[in-house]
Design an enzyme around this catalytic site. Structure first.
Site, PDB file in Angstrom:
ATOM      1  N   SER A 139       0.850  -1.171   0.037  1.00  0.00           N
ATOM      2  CA  SER A 139      -0.045  -0.056   0.046  1.00  0.00           C
ATOM      3  C   SER A 139       0.850   1.153  -0.010  1.00  0.00           C
ATOM      4  O   SER A 139       1.928   1.015   0.566  1.00  0.00           O
ATOM      5  CB  SER A 139      -0.738   0.210   1.519  1.00  0.00           C
ATOM      6  N   TYR A 152      -1.799   0.458  10.836  1.00  0.00           N
ATOM      7  CA  TYR A 152      -1.862  -0.258   9.663  1.00  0.00           C
ATOM      8  C   TYR A 152      -0.954   0.107   8.841  1.00  0.00           C
ATOM      9  O   TYR A 152      -0.329  -0.873   8.047  1.00  0.00           O
ATOM     10  CB  TYR A 152      -3.285   0.396   9.013  1.00  0.00           C
TER      11      TYR A 152
END
Ligand code: NDP
Ligand code: 8X3
Length: 251
Positions: A139, A152
């Site tokens: 990501s 995260y």
């Protein structure tokens, strides 16, 4: 060209599901993994008109079950040519002082340890065949940290490090290893992050055109379809409206 087989984790939704559809279009046999069996069954029914499809139901956190499930695969699925390490999510969006340790556990256990367990079950057969391709879905959150993204982002930074480590350690075995790192993609991701609060989730993608799962799926197929000696090691993709995790041109 011989038919390839791909194992996709998180194939019941979003990027994984779109990748399954794209691969089926391209004649790649599929092992679809996830926890929501009804969804996997529906996709299997749809795509088995195009290619050979089977499903595996496991939680990537369950190390024993991951190994059992992958070891139970029979011909033609017992040779995995392409592994898409995609299963994962964000759980919560909170400052470190307000964060929930259960959410931290979920993100580290799924996004990091789960990816390792699945890879561990597949890598030995790739080494034995001296062939294979592993794509780790990272990501932009693995390239920078944004406010309230703490754990995260840490989990995706770990994916970035694991991607690099895998490539180093598997060098010499003819196994391609690379990461695809998307920015914001409109999937069930935010619904999971906000624990089913769809109003909050919808807001994330309002006011600009975010990436769609299909955009990422096409990129993943592109990565897998380069000549055998070409390894796309690390790829980042964002919507034209997104310049960083926090700079998004919203109207
Ligand atoms: P979705 O929520 O739509 O899909 C997540 C998938 O992961 C589902 O198929 C889900 O299946 C599976 N999954 C989640 N937890 C587990 C678990 N414990 N065991 C097995 N499977 C699990 O989100 P996306 O498609 O957006 O996310 C896919 C990947 O892309 C993730 O790694 C995410 O971090 C990454 N990503 C997403 C971005 C975005 O903005 N959407 C941007 C950058 C990266 P099931 O619930 O059936 O088990
Ligand atoms: C998902 C992208 O920016 O929502 O990995 O964290 S973001």
């Amino acid at each position: 060209m011989s038919t390839k087989t791909a194992l996709i984790t998180g194939a019941s939704s979003g990027i994984g599901q779109a990748t399954a559809r794209e691969f089926a279009k391209q004649g790649i046999n599929l092992i679809l993994c996830g926890r929501r069996q009804e969804r996997l069954d529906e996709i299997e029914k749809e795509l088995s008109k195009q290619v050979e499809v089977t499903t595996l139901n496991f939680d990537v956190r369950d190390k024993k079950r991951v190994k059992e499930a992958i070891n139970s695969l029979k011909k033609p699925f017992n040779q995995v040519d392409i592994l898409i390490n995609n299963a994962g999510n964000a759980h919560g969006l909170a400052t470190i002082q307000e964060g929930d340790s259960d959410d931290w556990d979920a993100m580290i256990d799924i996004n990091v340890k789960g990816l390792l367990y699945v890879s561990d079950a597949i890598i030995p057969q790739m080494i034995a065949r001296n062939a294979g391709h592993i794509i780790n879905i990272g990501s932009t959150a693995g390239k920078e940290v944004y406010p309230k993204g703490n754990v995260y982002c840490a989990s995706k930074h770990a994916v970035d490090a694991i991607n690099q480590g895998m490539r180093l350690d598997l060098n010499g075995y003819n196994i391609r290893v690379g990461a695809v790192n998307p920015g914001m993609v409109e999937t069930e991701f935010s619904e999971v992050r906000f624990k089913g609060d769809t109003e909050k989730a919808d807001k994330v993608y309002k006011g600009f055109k975010p990436l769609q799962a299909q955009d990422v799926a096409e990129i993943i197929y592109f990565v897998t379809s380069r000549p055998a000696h070409v390894n796309i090691a690390d790829l980042m993709v964002m919507s034209v409206d997104q310049a960083s995790s926090v700079v998004v041109n919203k109207k």
